[in-house]
Write a protein that holds these residues in place. Structure first.
Motif, PDB file in Angstrom:
ATOM      1  N   LEU A 199      -0.062   9.162  -6.510  1.00  0.00           N
ATOM      2  CA  LEU A 199      -1.304   9.690  -5.949  1.00  0.00           C
ATOM      3  C   LEU A 199      -2.306   8.580  -5.663  1.00  0.00           C
ATOM      4  O   LEU A 199      -3.038   8.626  -4.675  1.00  0.00           O
ATOM      5  CB  LEU A 199      -1.909  10.723  -6.914  1.00  0.00           C
ATOM      6  N   TYR A 200      -2.336   7.550  -6.510  1.00  0.00           N
ATOM      7  CA  TYR A 200      -3.308   6.464  -6.353  1.00  0.00           C
ATOM      8  C   TYR A 200      -3.203   5.816  -4.971  1.00  0.00           C
ATOM      9  O   TYR A 200      -4.180   5.703  -4.249  1.00  0.00           O
ATOM     10  CB  TYR A 200      -3.097   5.419  -7.456  1.00  0.00           C
ATOM     11  N   ARG A 201      -2.013   5.412  -4.585  1.00  0.00           N
ATOM     12  CA  ARG A 201      -1.836   4.764  -3.282  1.00  0.00           C
ATOM     13  C   ARG A 201      -2.064   5.748  -2.133  1.00  0.00           C
ATOM     14  O   ARG A 201      -2.561   5.377  -1.088  1.00  0.00           O
ATOM     15  CB  ARG A 201      -0.468   4.103  -3.198  1.00  0.00           C
ATOM     16  N   GLU A 202      -1.684   6.993  -2.319  1.00  0.00           N
ATOM     17  CA  GLU A 202      -1.931   7.994  -1.282  1.00  0.00           C
ATOM     18  C   GLU A 202      -3.430   8.156  -1.036  1.00  0.00           C
ATOM     19  O   GLU A 202      -3.871   8.262   0.106  1.00  0.00           O
ATOM     20  CB  GLU A 202      -1.305   9.332  -1.663  1.00  0.00           C
ATOM     21  N   ILE A 225       0.835  -1.202   0.000  1.00  0.00           N
ATOM     22  CA  ILE A 225       0.000   0.000   0.000  1.00  0.00           C
ATOM     23  C   ILE A 225       0.867   1.249   0.000  1.00  0.00           C
ATOM     24  O   ILE A 225       0.411   2.333  -0.294  1.00  0.00           O
ATOM     25  CB  ILE A 225      -0.980  -0.006   1.206  1.00  0.00           C
ATOM     26  N   MET A 226       2.143   1.067   0.289  1.00  0.00           N
ATOM     27  CA  MET A 226       3.028   2.223   0.387  1.00  0.00           C
ATOM     28  C   MET A 226       3.251   2.838  -0.992  1.00  0.00           C
ATOM     29  O   MET A 226       3.472   2.117  -1.970  1.00  0.00           O
ATOM     30  CB  MET A 226       4.365   1.819   1.009  1.00  0.00           C
ATOM     31  N   LEU A 233     -12.209   8.560  -6.762  1.00  0.00           N
ATOM     32  CA  LEU A 233     -11.100   8.188  -7.647  1.00  0.00           C
ATOM     33  C   LEU A 233     -11.324   8.715  -9.064  1.00  0.00           C
ATOM     34  O   LEU A 233     -10.402   9.225  -9.704  1.00  0.00           O
ATOM     35  CB  LEU A 233     -10.922   6.665  -7.668  1.00  0.00           C
ATOM     36  N   LYS A 234     -12.565   8.609  -9.540  1.00  0.00           N
ATOM     37  CA  LYS A 234     -12.890   9.080 -10.893  1.00  0.00           C
ATOM     38  C   LYS A 234     -12.703  10.598 -10.993  1.00  0.00           C
ATOM     39  O   LYS A 234     -12.177  11.100 -11.981  1.00  0.00           O
ATOM     40  CB  LYS A 234     -14.334   8.702 -11.246  1.00  0.00           C
ATOM     41  N   ASN A 235     -13.118  11.319  -9.942  1.00  0.00           N
ATOM     42  CA  ASN A 235     -12.943  12.775  -9.928  1.00  0.00           C
ATOM     43  C   ASN A 235     -11.478  13.171 -10.006  1.00  0.00           C
ATOM     44  O   ASN A 235     -11.141  14.241 -10.509  1.00  0.00           O
ATOM     45  CB  ASN A 235     -13.570  13.393  -8.677  1.00  0.00           C
TER      46      ASN A 235
END
Length: 142
Positions: free
Chosen positions: A106-109, A98-99, A129-131
């Motif tokens: 940005l995705y994992r954050e 997950i890190m 997520l879509k936004n």
């Protein structure tokens, strides 16, 4: 001197508990235990609760060494409302992390923030997520 015992099966390392010499659950076995403890005991309830296809549930149930896609693993962790620590442990069993991989991950954050903020409704997560223009979690078609 105490040490871990390792054996190899299908290219994966099986870990044994230091104290009891019992095999620790694989990713699939751990997910099935978590699903059962949350009352999710069928493919249909998996599909509606986790927002992943029934075929993933069946693979998890039938093959203790099955590891779904990284996206599906994240979806399971968030839908089951796992803590960040529980998520890290479960993803580690699948060989995922997950890190963030770098300062631009940005995705994992966003996923970490969703876990810490106790998001659990996948459509709500996907809307955010879509936004942000990021890959959505899960898919009933999976």
């Amino acid at each position: 001197m105490s040490s871990y015992n390792y054996t190899y099966r299908y290219g994966n390392v099986k870990r044994y508990s230091k104290q009891s010499n019992k095999e620790t659950p694989t990713f699939a076995e751990e997910v099935m235990l978590l699903l059962e403890s949350n009352g999710i005991t069928s493919g249909q309830s998996f599909e509606t609760s986790i927002y992943l296809g029934r075929n993933i549930y069946l693979k998890l149930k039938k093959d203790k060494n099955y590891i779904p896609s990284e996206n599906a693993a994240y979806t399971i962790c968030i839908a089951l409302k796992l803590s960040l620590y529980e998520t890290m442990n479960l993803l580690n069993k699948a060989g995922y992390s997950i890190m963030p991989r770098g300062k631009d991950d940005l995705y994992r954050e966003v996923l970490i923030r969703m876990i810490l903020d106790q998001f659990s409704y996948i459509p709500e997560c996907n809307k955010e997520l879509k936004n942000l223009g990021l890959q959505e979690l899960g898919s009933i078609e999976s």
